[in-house]
Motif scaffolding. Sequence first.
Motif, PDB file in Angstrom:
ATOM      1  N   ASP A   4       0.809  -1.203   0.000  1.00  0.00           N
ATOM      2  CA  ASP A   4       0.000   0.000   0.000  1.00  0.00           C
ATOM      3  C   ASP A   4       0.847   1.260   0.000  1.00  0.00           C
ATOM      4  OD1 ASP A   4      -2.428  -1.376   0.106  1.00  0.00           O
ATOM      5  OD2 ASP A   4      -2.182  -1.714   2.242  1.00  0.00           O
ATOM      6  N   SER A 141     -10.117   5.552   6.963  1.00  0.00           N
ATOM      7  CA  SER A 141      -9.365   4.944   8.067  1.00  0.00           C
ATOM      8  C   SER A 141     -10.141   3.828   8.731  1.00  0.00           C
ATOM      9  CB  SER A 141      -8.990   6.016   9.103  1.00  0.00           C
ATOM     10  OG  SER A 141      -8.041   6.906   8.572  1.00  0.00           O
ATOM     11  N   HIS A 143     -11.499   1.497   7.400  1.00  0.00           N
ATOM     12  CA  HIS A 143     -11.290   0.262   6.651  1.00  0.00           C
ATOM     13  C   HIS A 143      -9.806  -0.097   6.588  1.00  0.00           C
ATOM     14  CE1 HIS A 143     -15.472   0.652   5.468  1.00  0.00           C
ATOM     15  NE2 HIS A 143     -15.223   1.906   5.110  1.00  0.00           N
ATOM     16  N   ARG A 144      -9.019   0.386   7.528  1.00  0.00           N
ATOM     17  CA  ARG A 144      -7.574   0.175   7.490  1.00  0.00           C
ATOM     18  C   ARG A 144      -7.076  -0.622   8.694  1.00  0.00           C
ATOM     19  NH1 ARG A 144      -6.655   6.334   5.378  1.00  0.00           N
ATOM     20  NH2 ARG A 144      -6.812   5.893   3.161  1.00  0.00           N
ATOM     21  N   ASN A 145      -7.904  -1.498   9.226  1.00  0.00           N
ATOM     22  CA  ASN A 145      -7.499  -2.405  10.298  1.00  0.00           C
ATOM     23  C   ASN A 145      -7.146  -1.665  11.587  1.00  0.00           C
ATOM     24  OD1 ASN A 145      -7.318  -5.100  11.063  1.00  0.00           O
ATOM     25  ND2 ASN A 145      -5.094  -5.145  10.806  1.00  0.00           N
ATOM     26  N   ASP A 163      -0.205  -0.893  11.686  1.00  0.00           N
ATOM     27  CA  ASP A 163      -1.469  -0.527  11.056  1.00  0.00           C
ATOM     28  C   ASP A 163      -1.774   0.954  11.251  1.00  0.00           C
ATOM     29  OD1 ASP A 163      -2.007  -3.129  10.119  1.00  0.00           O
ATOM     30  OD2 ASP A 163      -2.855  -3.712  12.053  1.00  0.00           O
ATOM     31  N   ARG A 166       0.406   2.837   8.887  1.00  0.00           N
ATOM     32  CA  ARG A 166      -0.076   2.621   7.522  1.00  0.00           C
ATOM     33  C   ARG A 166      -1.275   3.526   7.246  1.00  0.00           C
ATOM     34  NH1 ARG A 166      -1.237  -2.539   7.697  1.00  0.00           N
ATOM     35  NH2 ARG A 166       0.738  -3.284   6.848  1.00  0.00           N
ATOM     36  N   ALA A 167      -2.186   3.621   8.220  1.00  0.00           N
ATOM     37  CA  ALA A 167      -3.356   4.489   8.051  1.00  0.00           C
ATOM     38  C   ALA A 167      -2.938   5.957   7.957  1.00  0.00           C
ATOM     39  CB  ALA A 167      -4.322   4.291   9.216  1.00  0.00           C
ATOM     40  N   GLN A 170      -1.295   6.447   4.443  1.00  0.00           N
ATOM     41  CA  GLN A 170      -2.260   6.414   3.346  1.00  0.00           C
ATOM     42  C   GLN A 170      -3.117   7.672   3.327  1.00  0.00           C
ATOM     43  OE1 GLN A 170      -4.312   2.706   3.888  1.00  0.00           O
ATOM     44  NE2 GLN A 170      -2.724   1.515   2.851  1.00  0.00           N
TER      45      GLN A 170
END
Length: 197
Positions: A4, A141, A143-145, A163, A166-167, A170
């Motif tokens: 990602d 966010s 939907h980003r675990n 995670d 990562r959020a 992104q």
Amino acid sequence: MSNDRCGTSRIAGCQFTLFPMSDKFADIILRALEEVDTSMVWKDTDDVSTCVRGDMVHVFDVTEALFLHTAKTGEHVAMSGTFSIGCPRDTDADSYMDEVVIPLNETKSNAVSQKAGCKFSLYPMGREDYMDAIYEQIDLSKHRNVEVSAVHYATRLDGDVKDVFRALQQSFDRVQEKVSHVTMTFTISANSPSNND
């Protein structure tokens, strides 16, 4: 995480301060620095904060890895900082840009499991519909675990450190694709004694 993550030809940066809540804070920070590959970013540390600059992939990679390797000690640790891209006065000086967009610390970071809570605020500069851009990333966010909740003046993310970062990345990346100058403030905390109540 690399699936990602994408590189950018623009200079990105992060200015942050790391706070290990321990009388061994110097040793904890130095050990974390030994474990983190900072060769793909320009880095400067003074008595207040550390600044890293370069490709967005490497800036996020180094920032995440420093926090993660500090938090894995089990000590309560916090990090507060600001990511920025597209500042009108920014230049290519004091930065490293390279074709390599593979996060160099990813393998080591993936081996560490660490929960954390984070509050962040996005600031798309010079855009009248900035709230639309912010709400869009808050919705994404979810939907980003990570667990997403609203707090005053920020959005809260809870989950594994990898995670959470990562959020953050992104959200930052998708806004900077549409807006020239973007900043994002964040504070992340792990191993807080208040979570044991």
